[in-house]
Design a protein around this motif. Structure first.
Motif, PDB file in Angstrom:
ATOM      1  N   UNK A  90       0.825  -1.200   0.000  1.00  0.00           N
ATOM      2  CA  UNK A  90       0.000   0.000   0.000  1.00  0.00           C
ATOM      3  C   UNK A  90       0.865   1.258   0.000  1.00  0.00           C
ATOM      4  N   UNK A  91       2.003   1.228   0.703  1.00  0.00           N
ATOM      5  CA  UNK A  91       2.867   2.410   0.752  1.00  0.00           C
ATOM      6  C   UNK A  91       3.386   2.765  -0.637  1.00  0.00           C
ATOM      7  N   UNK A  92       3.799   1.742  -1.385  1.00  0.00           N
ATOM      8  CA  UNK A  92       4.288   1.988  -2.748  1.00  0.00           C
ATOM      9  C   UNK A  92       3.152   2.478  -3.642  1.00  0.00           C
ATOM     10  N   UNK A  93       1.983   1.826  -3.535  1.00  0.00           N
ATOM     11  CA  UNK A  93       0.860   2.187  -4.401  1.00  0.00           C
ATOM     12  C   UNK A  93       0.325   3.581  -4.079  1.00  0.00           C
ATOM     13  N   UNK A  94       0.161   3.886  -2.798  1.00  0.00           N
ATOM     14  CA  UNK A  94      -0.384   5.188  -2.394  1.00  0.00           C
ATOM     15  C   UNK A  94       0.591   6.305  -2.754  1.00  0.00           C
TER      16      UNK A  94
ATOM     17  N   UNK B   6       7.055  -3.666 -10.189  1.00  0.00           N
ATOM     18  CA  UNK B   6       6.296  -3.415  -8.976  1.00  0.00           C
ATOM     19  C   UNK B   6       4.841  -3.856  -9.109  1.00  0.00           C
ATOM     20  N   UNK B   7       4.274  -3.696 -10.297  1.00  0.00           N
ATOM     21  CA  UNK B   7       2.930  -4.225 -10.519  1.00  0.00           C
ATOM     22  C   UNK B   7       2.919  -5.738 -10.328  1.00  0.00           C
ATOM     23  N   UNK B   8       3.983  -6.402 -10.787  1.00  0.00           N
ATOM     24  CA  UNK B   8       4.093  -7.846 -10.582  1.00  0.00           C
ATOM     25  C   UNK B   8       4.182  -8.166  -9.093  1.00  0.00           C
ATOM     26  N   UNK B   9       4.958  -7.363  -8.363  1.00  0.00           N
ATOM     27  CA  UNK B   9       5.075  -7.576  -6.921  1.00  0.00           C
ATOM     28  C   UNK B   9       3.746  -7.407  -6.204  1.00  0.00           C
ATOM     29  N   UNK B  10       2.972  -6.404  -6.625  1.00  0.00           N
ATOM     30  CA  UNK B  10       1.637  -6.209  -6.034  1.00  0.00           C
ATOM     31  C   UNK B  10       0.747  -7.413  -6.306  1.00  0.00           C
ATOM     32  N   UNK B  11       0.805  -7.922  -7.531  1.00  0.00           N
ATOM     33  CA  UNK B  11      -0.018  -9.084  -7.882  1.00  0.00           C
ATOM     34  C   UNK B  11       0.378 -10.302  -7.055  1.00  0.00           C
TER      35      UNK B  11
ATOM     36  N   UNK C   4       5.945 -12.279   1.324  1.00  0.00           N
ATOM     37  CA  UNK C   4       7.319 -11.792   1.440  1.00  0.00           C
ATOM     38  C   UNK C   4       7.948 -11.634   0.054  1.00  0.00           C
ATOM     39  N   UNK C   5       7.711 -12.595  -0.831  1.00  0.00           N
ATOM     40  CA  UNK C   5       8.228 -12.489  -2.196  1.00  0.00           C
ATOM     41  C   UNK C   5       7.668 -11.245  -2.878  1.00  0.00           C
ATOM     42  N   UNK C   6       6.367 -11.000  -2.697  1.00  0.00           N
ATOM     43  CA  UNK C   6       5.772  -9.806  -3.289  1.00  0.00           C
ATOM     44  C   UNK C   6       6.394  -8.533  -2.762  1.00  0.00           C
ATOM     45  N   UNK C   7       6.679  -8.498  -1.436  1.00  0.00           N
ATOM     46  CA  UNK C   7       7.299  -7.311  -0.831  1.00  0.00           C
ATOM     47  C   UNK C   7       8.685  -7.081  -1.418  1.00  0.00           C
ATOM     48  N   UNK C   8       9.457  -8.166  -1.550  1.00  0.00           N
ATOM     49  CA  UNK C   8      10.809  -8.049  -2.108  1.00  0.00           C
ATOM     50  C   UNK C   8      10.754  -7.503  -3.530  1.00  0.00           C
ATOM     51  N   UNK C   9       9.804  -7.983  -4.330  1.00  0.00           N
ATOM     52  CA  UNK C   9       9.694  -7.548  -5.722  1.00  0.00           C
ATOM     53  C   UNK C   9       9.195  -6.109  -5.818  1.00  0.00           C
TER      54      UNK C   9
END
Length: 314
Positions: free
Chosen positions: A108-112, A126-131, A285-290
């Motif tokens: 949310x921090x990155x998206x907001x 980053x879109x991939x990481x969010x997904x 965690x993988x999503x956060x790293x990406x």
């Protein structure tokens, strides 16, 4: 940095990991007799007042009235939405699941932040990481969503409340970054706690929580633990660690907290544990790293003071 200072910084970091990891169990126990918004309100008003008193006793000035408006906005977002969302959602979710859900706040921090003027636009990675991260959320709550009836509805509402908490912290962080208050961070944090706590007390009053407020030895003890350990001691430890260790290292507490919370929830409260939680946690965690930008911004801890932390972030 001297060896003693470095050792103390690592001790402070470990304290942050342990204390903020235990606050989720403390919140769950305190909710037995303390309504959610009043819990957050009383906790933050008391902790903020104590922190401000220590600040004044050391003859350091609190933020001037001209800064109070911005501090009130940050406090309302960070503690009103952030801490309020955590304690309300924790009513309907296991403490370990709550902690894992809160670990999604970096998404949310990155998206907001990308929505604000001057914010970094999201790149395909980053879109991939969010997904990936939100796939982990779905995997995490899927067993509960297969229920039928009111139980599944309450779980969904709890998950939504936790995501609102993450959004509140994210908006608070982006707002604070763009509306810098020229005051000592400790004094500003104390005022934010007080304003956010008042916001929660108003919410609790509007929700009619006062008649349901009561204490027993367990809930009173957990409330004191949240005030002194969860807010004051952990915040001091976090500030010390952040001053002496790299930000990227200190921010690793966000990965440790859910592990502690899940373990304690299972051992002390008998909360269910299944391997889907491990797989979902690893996916998140993988999503956060990406999704993390290459240059990591200084993390704002909600949780830490909710809550965390609240994220507090905790």
């Amino acid at each position: 940095m001297s060896p003693v200072t470095r050792r103390n910084a690592w001790i402070a970091w470990v304290a942050v990991c342990v204390i903020w990891g235990t606050t989720y169990v403390a919140i769950k126990v305190a909710l037995e007799t303390i309504p959610p918004f009043l819990m957050g309100g009383l906790r933050n008003v008391i902790a903020g007042t104590l922190l401000a008193s220590v600040f004044v006793a050391r003859r350091r000035p609190l933020p001037p009235p001209r800064d109070w408006g911005r501090l009130a906005v940050i406090g309302a977002l960070m503690f009103g939405l952030g801490n309020g969302g955590v304690v309300w959602g924790a009513q309907y979710l296991p403490s370990g699941l709550t902690a894992v859900m809160i670990a999604t706040s970096p998404f949310w921090m990155v998206a907001v932040d990308s929505m604000f003027a001057g914010g970094e636009r999201l790149v395909p990675r980053q879109w991939l990481g969010l997904a990936i991260g939100f796939a982990g959320i779905v995997l995490l709550v899927w067993p509960e969503l297969t229920w039928s009836g009111s139980g599944a509805t309450l779980v969904i509402l709890g998950v939504i409340a936790l995501q609102i908490a993450c959004i509140g912290w994210s908006f608070a962080s982006s707002y604070a970054k763009r509306h810098t208050v020229s005051s000592d961070v400790i004094g500003s944090a104390a005022m934010q706690m007080i304003f956010g706590g008042i916001c929660l007390l108003v919410m609790g009053t509007a929700a009619g929580e006062w008649p349901r407020l009561s204490f027993n030895p367990s809930t009173a003890g957990m409330m004191l633990y949240l005030i002194f350990a969860g807010s004051l001691i952990a915040f001091a430890a976090y500030s010390y660690a952040l001053h002496h260790l790299p930000v990227a290292v200190v921010s690793l507490y966000t990965y440790v907290n859910p592990v502690i919370a899940v373990a304690l929830g299972t051992l002390l409260l008998g909360e269910p544990f299944h391997w889907t939680m491990v797989l979902a946690g690893a996916t998140i965690v993988l999503g956060i790293v990406v999704v993390r930008p290459a240059t990591r911004p200084r993390p704002a801890r909600v949780p830490s003071l909710s809550v965390a932390s609240h994220r507090s972030r905790s």
